[in-house]
Design a protein around this motif. Structure first.
Motif, PDB file in Angstrom:
ATOM      1  N   LEU A  26       0.815  -1.217   0.000  1.00 15.84           N
ATOM      2  CA  LEU A  26       0.000   0.000   0.000  1.00 15.84           C
ATOM      3  C   LEU A  26       0.848   1.266   0.000  1.00 15.84           C
ATOM      4  CD1 LEU A  26      -2.806  -1.062   2.514  1.00 15.84           C
ATOM      5  CD2 LEU A  26      -2.859  -1.113   0.012  1.00 15.84           C
ATOM      6  N   GLY A  27       2.036   1.192   0.546  1.00 14.73           N
ATOM      7  CA  GLY A  27       2.939   2.337   0.534  1.00 14.73           C
ATOM      8  C   GLY A  27       2.323   3.570   1.173  1.00 14.73           C
ATOM      9  N   ASP A  28       2.500   4.721   0.519  1.00 18.18           N
ATOM     10  CA  ASP A  28       2.001   5.963   1.114  1.00 18.18           C
ATOM     11  C   ASP A  28       0.473   6.100   1.040  1.00 18.18           C
ATOM     12  OD1 ASP A  28       1.658   6.447  -1.570  1.00 18.18           O
ATOM     13  OD2 ASP A  28       2.973   8.201  -1.658  1.00 18.18           O
ATOM     14  N   ALA A  29      -0.184   5.135   0.399  1.00 17.20           N
ATOM     15  CA  ALA A  29      -1.652   5.145   0.365  1.00 17.20           C
ATOM     16  C   ALA A  29      -2.229   5.016   1.773  1.00 17.20           C
ATOM     17  CB  ALA A  29      -2.174   4.001  -0.509  1.00 17.20           C
ATOM     18  N   GLU A  30      -1.463   4.412   2.666  1.00 18.95           N
ATOM     19  CA  GLU A  30      -1.932   4.217   4.046  1.00 18.95           C
ATOM     20  C   GLU A  30      -2.199   5.540   4.755  1.00 18.95           C
ATOM     21  OE1 GLU A  30      -0.074   1.173   6.469  1.00 18.95           O
ATOM     22  OE2 GLU A  30       0.910   0.353   4.699  1.00 18.95           O
ATOM     23  N   VAL A  34     -12.341   9.467  -2.367  1.00 16.29           N
ATOM     24  CA  VAL A  34     -12.026   8.182  -1.727  1.00 16.29           C
ATOM     25  C   VAL A  34     -12.558   8.160  -0.291  1.00 16.29           C
ATOM     26  CG1 VAL A  34     -10.149   6.726  -0.839  1.00 16.29           C
ATOM     27  CG2 VAL A  34     -10.025   7.658  -3.162  1.00 16.29           C
ATOM     28  N   SER A  35     -12.355   9.246   0.434  1.00 16.16           N
ATOM     29  CA  SER A  35     -12.806   9.313   1.829  1.00 16.16           C
ATOM     30  C   SER A  35     -14.318   9.130   1.931  1.00 16.16           C
ATOM     31  CB  SER A  35     -12.410  10.648   2.458  1.00 16.16           C
ATOM     32  OG  SER A  35     -11.013  10.774   2.542  1.00 16.16           O
ATOM     33  N   ASP A  68      -5.452   5.537 -13.579  1.00 14.90           N
ATOM     34  CA  ASP A  68      -4.715   5.352 -12.320  1.00 14.90           C
ATOM     35  C   ASP A  68      -5.473   4.400 -11.398  1.00 14.90           C
ATOM     36  OD1 ASP A  68      -5.570   8.684 -11.050  1.00 14.90           O
ATOM     37  OD2 ASP A  68      -6.790   7.111 -11.969  1.00 14.90           O
ATOM     38  N   LYS A  69      -5.980   3.321 -12.004  1.00 18.13           N
ATOM     39  CA  LYS A  69      -6.789   2.359 -11.259  1.00 18.13           C
ATOM     40  C   LYS A  69      -6.019   1.775 -10.079  1.00 18.13           C
ATOM     41  CE  LYS A  69      -9.588  -0.476 -13.349  1.00 18.13           C
ATOM     42  NZ  LYS A  69     -10.171  -1.617 -14.123  1.00 18.13           N
ATOM     43  N   ALA A 101      -7.136   2.088  -6.265  1.00 13.89           N
ATOM     44  CA  ALA A 101      -7.482   0.846  -5.570  1.00 13.89           C
ATOM     45  C   ALA A 101      -6.742   0.760  -4.234  1.00 13.89           C
ATOM     46  CB  ALA A 101      -7.145  -0.355  -6.449  1.00 13.89           C
ATOM     47  N   LYS A 102      -5.471   1.118  -4.263  1.00 16.82           N
ATOM     48  CA  LYS A 102      -4.696   1.077  -3.015  1.00 16.82           C
ATOM     49  C   LYS A 102      -5.197   2.109  -2.016  1.00 16.82           C
ATOM     50  CE  LYS A 102      -0.499   1.232  -4.878  1.00 16.82           C
ATOM     51  NZ  LYS A 102       0.996   1.220  -4.930  1.00 16.82           N
ATOM     52  N   LEU A 103      -5.545   3.298  -2.484  1.00 19.69           N
ATOM     53  CA  LEU A 103      -6.098   4.324  -1.598  1.00 19.69           C
ATOM     54  C   LEU A 103      -7.401   3.840  -0.959  1.00 19.69           C
ATOM     55  CD1 LEU A 103      -5.588   7.565  -3.742  1.00 19.69           C
ATOM     56  CD2 LEU A 103      -4.420   7.031  -1.591  1.00 19.69           C
TER      57      LEU A 103
END
Length: 204
Positions: free
Chosen positions: A51-55, A64-65, A95-96, A100-102
């Motif tokens: 997930l990286g910085d998506a976390e 997204v929120s 940028d799927k 998705a990760k976000l």
């Protein structure tokens, strides 16, 4: 149902609750027969890319929120939530993967927090139930003493009997609620796993 039978039922419930808690001494206040798992493991529900910085960045994306809030709400039917995931990711082909990760990062954090709140509440009620059972036990003994006294004070017997009936019914009602709420952490686990699976499928 007599006061004595009611009080006996309460004590039986209290003993059953103690037996369930004794199954795992690490969590003495845990009232459920289901094993307590303090938090959902990321590896258990996500087999996608890191997930990286998506976390941390998912909160910065208003779209997204808002979607995370909708998907995480238990009032949102799971099939409707899955459909919303597919529609959201289908509309972001360029940028799927990033979206998705976000989305999953937001769901993971939000549902874990929901789960933690439910579990804290369950343990708080468990402590109240234990205290209530102790008081009911003490008052049952006091009632028995009043009933066996000579002369017998009928007014005191009736007053304590009524109080015991009231406290016992509250205890039993709370016990029923606890049994229902004990299912909630599992349902949250299942929701996160199901939505995580849909998100990963849409990334492929």
């Amino acid at each position: 149902m007599t006061v004595r039978i009611l009080a006996t039922a309460v004590l039986a419930l209290a003993v059953a609750g103690s037996a369930a808690r004794a199954a795992d001494p690490r969590y003495p206040d845990w009232p459920c027969t289901q094993a307590k798992v303090p938090e959902i493991s990321l590896a258990a529900v996500w087999a996608g890319p890191a997930l990286g910085d998506a976390e941390t960045k998912w909160k910065d994306d208003a779209k997204v929120s808002a979607l995370v809030s909708k998907l995480a709400a238990r009032k949102t039917p799971l099939d409707e939530a899955e459909k919303s995931v597919k529609e959201f990711l289908a509309g972001s082909a360029s940028d799927k993967a990033a979206n998705a990760k976000l989305l999953f990062a937001g769901l993971f954090e939000t549902l874990n927090a929901q789960r933690a709140q439910v579990m804290i509440g369950l343990e708080r009620v468990s402590r109240k139930q234990r205290d209530a059972a102790d008081k009911i036990r003490d008052e049952t003994l006091a009632l028995q003493a009043l009933q066996g006294a000579t002369p017998r004070d009928e007014a005191k017997v009736e007053a304590l009997s009524n109080e015991l009936i009231w406290k016992t019914r509250i205890f039993e009602d709370r016990h029923k609620v606890v049994r229902f709420v004990c299912e909630v952490p599992t349902s949250i686990d299942q929701r996160l796993f199901a939505l995580g699976r849909v998100i990963q499928q849409e990334m492929e």
